[in-house]
Design an enzyme around this catalytic site. Structure first.
Site, PDB file in Angstrom:
ATOM      1  N   LYS A   1       0.838  -1.189   0.000  1.00 23.11           N
ATOM      2  CA  LYS A   1       0.000   0.000   0.000  1.00 23.11           C
ATOM      3  C   LYS A   1       0.881   1.250   0.000  1.00 23.11           C
ATOM      4  CE  LYS A   1      -3.294   2.404   2.998  1.00 23.11           C
ATOM      5  NZ  LYS A   1      -2.384   3.559   3.209  1.00 23.11           N
TER       6      LYS A   1
ATOM      7  N   LYS B   1       7.209   0.786   1.564  1.00 29.55           N
ATOM      8  CA  LYS B   1       7.614  -0.188   0.538  1.00 29.55           C
ATOM      9  C   LYS B   1       8.909   0.213  -0.153  1.00 29.55           C
ATOM     10  CE  LYS B   1       4.918   0.271  -2.817  1.00 29.55           C
ATOM     11  NZ  LYS B   1       5.807   1.254  -3.506  1.00 29.55           N
TER      12      LYS B   1
ATOM     13  N   LYS C   1       4.805   8.237  -8.381  1.00 25.53           N
ATOM     14  CA  LYS C   1       5.574   9.231  -7.618  1.00 25.53           C
ATOM     15  C   LYS C   1       7.038   9.234  -8.028  1.00 25.53           C
ATOM     16  CE  LYS C   1       4.722   7.888  -3.408  1.00 25.53           C
ATOM     17  NZ  LYS C   1       4.030   6.601  -3.684  1.00 25.53           N
TER      18      LYS C   1
ATOM     19  N   ASP D   1      -1.934  -0.395  -4.008  1.00 26.92           N
ATOM     20  CA  ASP D   1      -3.287  -0.007  -3.607  1.00 26.92           C
ATOM     21  C   ASP D   1      -4.322  -0.570  -4.567  1.00 26.92           C
ATOM     22  OD1 ASP D   1      -3.076   2.368  -1.370  1.00 26.92           O
ATOM     23  OD2 ASP D   1      -1.345   2.340  -2.709  1.00 26.92           O
TER      24      ASP D   1
END
Length: 339
Positions: free
Chosen positions: A94, A99, A125, A212
């Site tokens: 998530k 992570k 990102k 996600d």
């Protein structure tokens, strides 16, 4: 890989020689054929075609199919050696669970053990590799592809970071425009076209993937033959465990077709009450185990504030040993191409 053969590659990693040969060159004349062709496109590995083609196809079509089949298998045999001994691992989790921090510290630990590691960030990102690049953001595949087009070279998208780790960021679309999953697919296709793995010959490739959602693009590492083993980063938080369950279900669905396999959960602790018990119970419910407990530590933030990993900036930290243990577990639970 030639453009012709690449276009024929299905999401199982097998070539769509039969369906293209028949459906692309011969019109379906009745609903039964149309239904069969559509079903074959969706599940090419699950739709035996021999009996169908033997009954319906003229000799010339059979010859085309036989030739395509031979070309596909010959291509696979000729190129198997290119990824010999390469371990291919995907790490899902998530957003905000730690992570990328876990992945970059794992890559650093593996590199210091003498392995040649390539880390591919699969998050819009584009911050997966910054702790391996002195805190700096590197240009993404999609950005460079847009800027340089066909003139794009491997050195424009692959950068060497701490410990010799090869860093790649897939990138994503402008916020609010386009599909991030589709961007990952485009980036993977460009890496394959430029023969990144054949050129750099890494021992281990680690895909750092946002978990996600597991749409077609974000599922690319586990359904496109890119990764063989999958680890999920989670904490004891409800939403993190919910995301882990969804990821595990996706892996299970793909596993029935011979794709990547879930190897376990990396518990990145948030100091929640009874956290280890909660995650162990959740892991058992989804049919896996906790492979490593990563305690919460301020040393990680100290290293990140300096733009790096604990192996680089806080060498006397107990976290260095934690990530070394994680590296050993990952190596023990992953397989190389030769096995």
């Amino acid at each position: 890989m030639s453009s012709e053969l690449r276009k024929q590659r299905t999401d199982t990693g097998i070539f769509r020689w039969s369906v293209d040969a028949f459906c692309g060159r011969t019109s379906c004349k009745n609903q039964r054929r149309e239904k069969f062709c559509e079903s074959s496109r969706r599940n090419p590995a699950e739709q035996p075609l021999r009996a169908f083609f033997g009954y319906f196809l003229p000799p010339r079509a059979k010859s085309i199919i036989a030739r395509k089949r031979k070309e596909a298998h010959q291509f696979i045999n000729n190129n198997t050696h290119k990824e010999k001994n390469m371990r291919k691992i995907a790490i899902y989790g998530k957003g905000g669970i730690g992570k990328s921090t876990t992945t970059s510290n794992l890559s650093a630990a593996l590199a210091l053990k003498g392995y040649k590691v390539m880390q591919v960030g699969c998050d819009p990102k584009s911050d997966s590799t910054k702790n391996l690049m002195e805190g700096k953001r590197i240009p993404t595949v999609l950005e460079q592809l847009k800027a340089k087009g066909e003139a794009l070279k491997l050195e424009d998208i692959v950068f060497e970071g701490f410990g010799g780790v090869l860093c790649v960021e897939a990138g994503g679309p402008t916020p609010g425009i386009g599909c991030a999953g589709r961007g990952i697919i485009s980036a993977f296709e460009k890496l394959a076209e430029l023969e990144a793995f054949e050129t750099y010959k890494p021992d281990i490739v680690i895909y750092d993937v946002l978990g996600d959602v597991v749409c077609g693009g974000f599922a690319m590492p586990i359904r496109g033959g890119y990764a063989r083993e999958v680890f999920i980063v989670s904490s004891g938080e409800m939403m993190a465990l919910y995301a882990a369950s969804n990821i595990a279900q996706a892996i299970k669905n793909f596993g029935r077709r011979g794709y990547a396999r879930l190897k376990g959960i990396i518990l990145n602790a948030k100091n929640i009450e009874n956290e280890q018990e909660l995650v162990a119970k959740a892991a058992a419910e989804i049919g896996t185990e906790v492979v490593q407990y990563v305690p919460r530590s301020g040393d990680i933030q100290i290293a990140e504030n300096q733009g790096g990993t604990v192996s680089e900036f806080v060498k006397d930290s107990p976290m260095v040993q934690v990530y070394n243990e994680l590296a050993e577990r990952v190596l023990a639970m992953s397989e190389d191409e030769e096995e």
